[in-house]
Write a protein that holds these residues in place. Sequence first.
Motif, PDB file in Angstrom:
ATOM      1  N   LYS A  36     -13.197 -18.646 -14.023  1.00 45.22           N
ATOM      2  CA  LYS A  36     -13.598 -19.282 -15.346  1.00 45.22           C
ATOM      3  C   LYS A  36     -13.925 -17.945 -16.058  1.00 45.22           C
ATOM      4  O   LYS A  36     -13.315 -18.058 -17.304  1.00 45.22           O
ATOM      5  CB  LYS A  36     -15.023 -20.161 -15.239  1.00 45.22           C
ATOM      6  CG  LYS A  36     -14.661 -21.456 -15.057  1.00 45.22           C
ATOM      7  CD  LYS A  36     -16.149 -21.980 -15.373  1.00 45.22           C
ATOM      8  CE  LYS A  36     -16.117 -23.417 -15.017  1.00 45.22           C
ATOM      9  NZ  LYS A  36     -17.666 -24.129 -15.008  1.00 45.22           N
ATOM     10  N   GLY A  80     -12.197 -15.172 -16.033  1.00 42.07           N
ATOM     11  CA  GLY A  80     -10.943 -14.321 -15.891  1.00 42.07           C
ATOM     12  C   GLY A  80     -10.695 -13.999 -14.668  1.00 42.07           C
ATOM     13  O   GLY A  80     -11.633 -13.494 -13.953  1.00 42.07           O
ATOM     14  N   ARG A 126     -15.753 -15.264 -20.232  1.00 39.93           N
ATOM     15  CA  ARG A 126     -15.934 -16.705 -20.610  1.00 39.93           C
ATOM     16  C   ARG A 126     -15.910 -16.733 -21.921  1.00 39.93           C
ATOM     17  O   ARG A 126     -15.450 -17.741 -22.489  1.00 39.93           O
ATOM     18  CB  ARG A 126     -17.123 -16.920 -20.142  1.00 39.93           C
ATOM     19  CG  ARG A 126     -17.097 -17.416 -18.531  1.00 39.93           C
ATOM     20  CD  ARG A 126     -18.449 -18.051 -17.912  1.00 39.93           C
ATOM     21  NE  ARG A 126     -19.581 -17.044 -17.981  1.00 39.93           N
ATOM     22  CZ  ARG A 126     -19.773 -16.108 -16.912  1.00 39.93           C
ATOM     23  NH1 ARG A 126     -18.893 -16.100 -15.979  1.00 39.93           N
ATOM     24  NH2 ARG A 126     -20.725 -15.669 -16.919  1.00 39.93           N
ATOM     25  N   GLU A 142     -12.466 -16.622 -23.299  1.00 42.52           N
ATOM     26  CA  GLU A 142     -11.608 -17.796 -23.018  1.00 42.52           C
ATOM     27  C   GLU A 142     -11.925 -19.264 -23.782  1.00 42.52           C
ATOM     28  O   GLU A 142     -11.120 -19.898 -24.133  1.00 42.52           O
ATOM     29  CB  GLU A 142     -11.598 -18.024 -21.515  1.00 42.52           C
ATOM     30  CG  GLU A 142     -10.974 -17.280 -20.502  1.00 42.52           C
ATOM     31  CD  GLU A 142     -10.482 -17.570 -19.191  1.00 42.52           C
ATOM     32  OE1 GLU A 142     -11.482 -18.416 -18.698  1.00 42.52           O
ATOM     33  OE2 GLU A 142      -9.771 -17.280 -18.368  1.00 42.52           O
ATOM     34  N   VAL A 158      -6.147 -15.597 -23.316  1.00 40.59           N
ATOM     35  CA  VAL A 158      -6.004 -15.683 -21.801  1.00 40.59           C
ATOM     36  C   VAL A 158      -6.539 -14.068 -21.290  1.00 40.59           C
ATOM     37  O   VAL A 158      -6.153 -13.052 -21.919  1.00 40.59           O
ATOM     38  CB  VAL A 158      -4.189 -15.390 -21.617  1.00 40.59           C
ATOM     39  CG1 VAL A 158      -4.075 -15.436 -20.228  1.00 40.59           C
ATOM     40  CG2 VAL A 158      -3.762 -16.496 -22.390  1.00 40.59           C
TER      41      VAL A 158
END
Length: 136
Positions: free
Chosen positions: A31, A33, A107, A110, A115
């Motif tokens: 989550k 990365g 987090r 994202e 990305v």
Amino acid sequence: MNFFVFISQEWLLVSTLVVLIYIYAWRERIKSGRPISVHEVTQLLNKDSAVLLDVRDSAEFKAGHIVGAINIPFSKVAAELDKLESYKSKIIIVADKLGQHAGSVGRTLEKQGFVVRRLSGGIAEWQAQNLPLVKK
């Protein structure tokens, strides 16, 4: 002693618990990365398909950073997300000293639609591999 008796009698329950803990830890890690190696970072930066975000404080950044890195200290990332908007089409690689802050920054990014990947081991791993750092 009762602990070992319980484990031997309820081995299926204990095994299920261990598997669930592993799955939870794996999902939480992803989550924030996916972690990538220094070699993958080098390839992505050379292809110009990624940008490196260094979340160490300014003094550490000036002491040595990866070429082309953008410095936004960990404590200011949420407030300065607008600086990264122009890089939304690229992969954001988050790097810190040892990897302790990269997950929470990943987090946050994202959630904003970026990305994200994390430099596995942080700048310390980069240095351990004898890769170059730029000093200001």
